[in-house]
Design an enzyme around this catalytic site. Sequence first.
Site, PDB file in Angstrom:
ATOM      1  N   CYS A 188       4.869  64.868 -71.076  1.00 45.88           N
ATOM      2  CA  CYS A 188       4.166  66.146 -71.260  1.00 45.88           C
ATOM      3  C   CYS A 188       2.663  65.929 -71.228  1.00 45.88           C
ATOM      4  O   CYS A 188       2.138  65.024 -71.883  1.00 45.88           O
ATOM      5  CB  CYS A 188       4.582  66.773 -72.587  1.00 45.88           C
ATOM      6  SG  CYS A 188       3.725  68.324 -72.966  1.00 45.88           S
TER       7      CYS A 188
ATOM      8  N   ASN B 280      29.366  80.469 -85.680  1.00 41.40           N
ATOM      9  CA  ASN B 280      29.294  79.491 -84.589  1.00 41.40           C
ATOM     10  C   ASN B 280      30.506  78.560 -84.570  1.00 41.40           C
ATOM     11  O   ASN B 280      31.010  78.202 -83.505  1.00 41.40           O
ATOM     12  CB  ASN B 280      27.998  78.684 -84.726  1.00 41.40           C
ATOM     13  CG  ASN B 280      27.693  77.822 -83.525  1.00 41.40           C
ATOM     14  OD1 ASN B 280      27.619  78.313 -82.399  1.00 41.40           O
ATOM     15  ND2 ASN B 280      27.502  76.531 -83.744  1.00 41.40           N
TER      16      ASN B 280
ATOM     17  N   CYS C 288      22.082  68.194 -90.863  1.00 35.08           N
ATOM     18  CA  CYS C 288      20.753  68.126 -90.250  1.00 35.08           C
ATOM     19  C   CYS C 288      19.824  67.233 -91.063  1.00 35.08           C
ATOM     20  O   CYS C 288      18.615  67.230 -90.847  1.00 35.08           O
ATOM     21  CB  CYS C 288      20.154  69.521 -90.084  1.00 35.08           C
ATOM     22  SG  CYS C 288      19.975  70.453 -91.627  1.00 35.08           S
TER      23      CYS C 288
END
Length: 461
Positions: free
Chosen positions: A91, A317, A407
């Site tokens: 990037c 989900n 997470c």
Amino acid sequence: MAKHERGLRFQPTGGSKAPQIPTGKKQRLSIERLANDGRGIAFFEGKTWFVLGALAGEEVEARVLGAHGKVVEARTERVFSASELRRPAPCQHAGRCGGCSVQHLPHNEQLALKQRMLAEQLSRVAGAEPEEWAAPLTGPEFGYRRRARIAVRWDSKAKKLEVGFRAAGSQDIVAISECPVLVQPLQPIMTRLPEMLRRLSKPQALGHVELFSGSSLAVLLRHMAPLSEADLTILKDFCAFHEAQLWLHGEGEPQPVDDAQSLGYHLEQWDLQLAYRPGDFIQVNAGVNEAMVAQALEWLKPTADERVLDLFCGLGNFALPLAKAAREVVAVEGVQTMVDRAAANAASNNLHNTKFFQADLSQPLTDAEWIGNGFSAVLLDPPRDGAFEVVRKLAALGAKRLVYVSCNPATLARDTVELIKQGYRLKRAGILDMFPQTAHVEAMALFEASQDGSSDPTGRP
């Protein structure tokens, strides 16, 4: 993009205070190893330096971002001697934008870093190792992010509108012409957004912008003052050109300009459509999300005669795909609006073997009505704080199989300790590469009840 570098918490140690290193100071350092968050670690004059953008074995010049006690946080400004692992940053905004903190590492090395982070947490905190390591669940390393939040701020001194992403280690805004991790449909919107916003009549009243890609594209604008008709026309024309919905967030909840429009995404393997609204949690990586759901069901192996519990269910989900395989799915979530959204998603997909409940899952489980006669299997997908109070009671629910989606490896490891105490063994674990180019780790673990009910501190039977 999303920032995953976390500040350190410091505790006063007493005694005489060492002179602090001023912010902005540059220092040449030798990087000895990588921290679990991907930053380089160096030791200099009795202080430990955590350096963004540095790799083990490198000689770098680092600029101080902040210091307290014996810890210094810094960012690489120049590399004198590069590691053979270093690659050119993909990037053009690398080193200034606060996202994508490990893009200078090849993708396979990023995966190795995340795998090591998970293994170290399980070993150090839980004294456990899975019986089997699953292969990392991966997708494309670029062009994966379907949602982005763009910072917008009026600079009253310079009399200009700043649009972009937050800078590394500060609240400055870095102008971004393109973002390699965004999905392709959002790229032209991202490129043309600053010019459009600068045409609006009250730039000082603009807040952030969110971009969405799913079943449709959408642009959400946060504004602190009413929009003029001329400004609304500019916004509508911009979104029409990009074939995107326009959502406005003034007072109250975000609303689409066209009431008939909605946001959603499709889980192709199960032919499920899930609706959501701005502010709802969704996984930003569509490909890895669908692969994650498939892997969770493969590990959990729900059957047509089983009752399955989905904790921290969000929009559904996991619950909706589970309902395609199980006799009944009971799904529990802490936020009532998400419970309502999940129930609506089940109804719109013609799933009638699901039940949704609201409960504070940070508190000990009580004799809630949804527990009933227990469950054959449980799936958990908690936030970063983990699910300590929940896992303390899971054995009492009779579940023989648990899939824990995490997470935060630190809280997964903490909760693993409790699950082993209850007689579960850590059967399988692996990382989910939800955020390539960052050091953020998602993981999945499968626990199975020991046949004799005994536990072993290693997690093995």
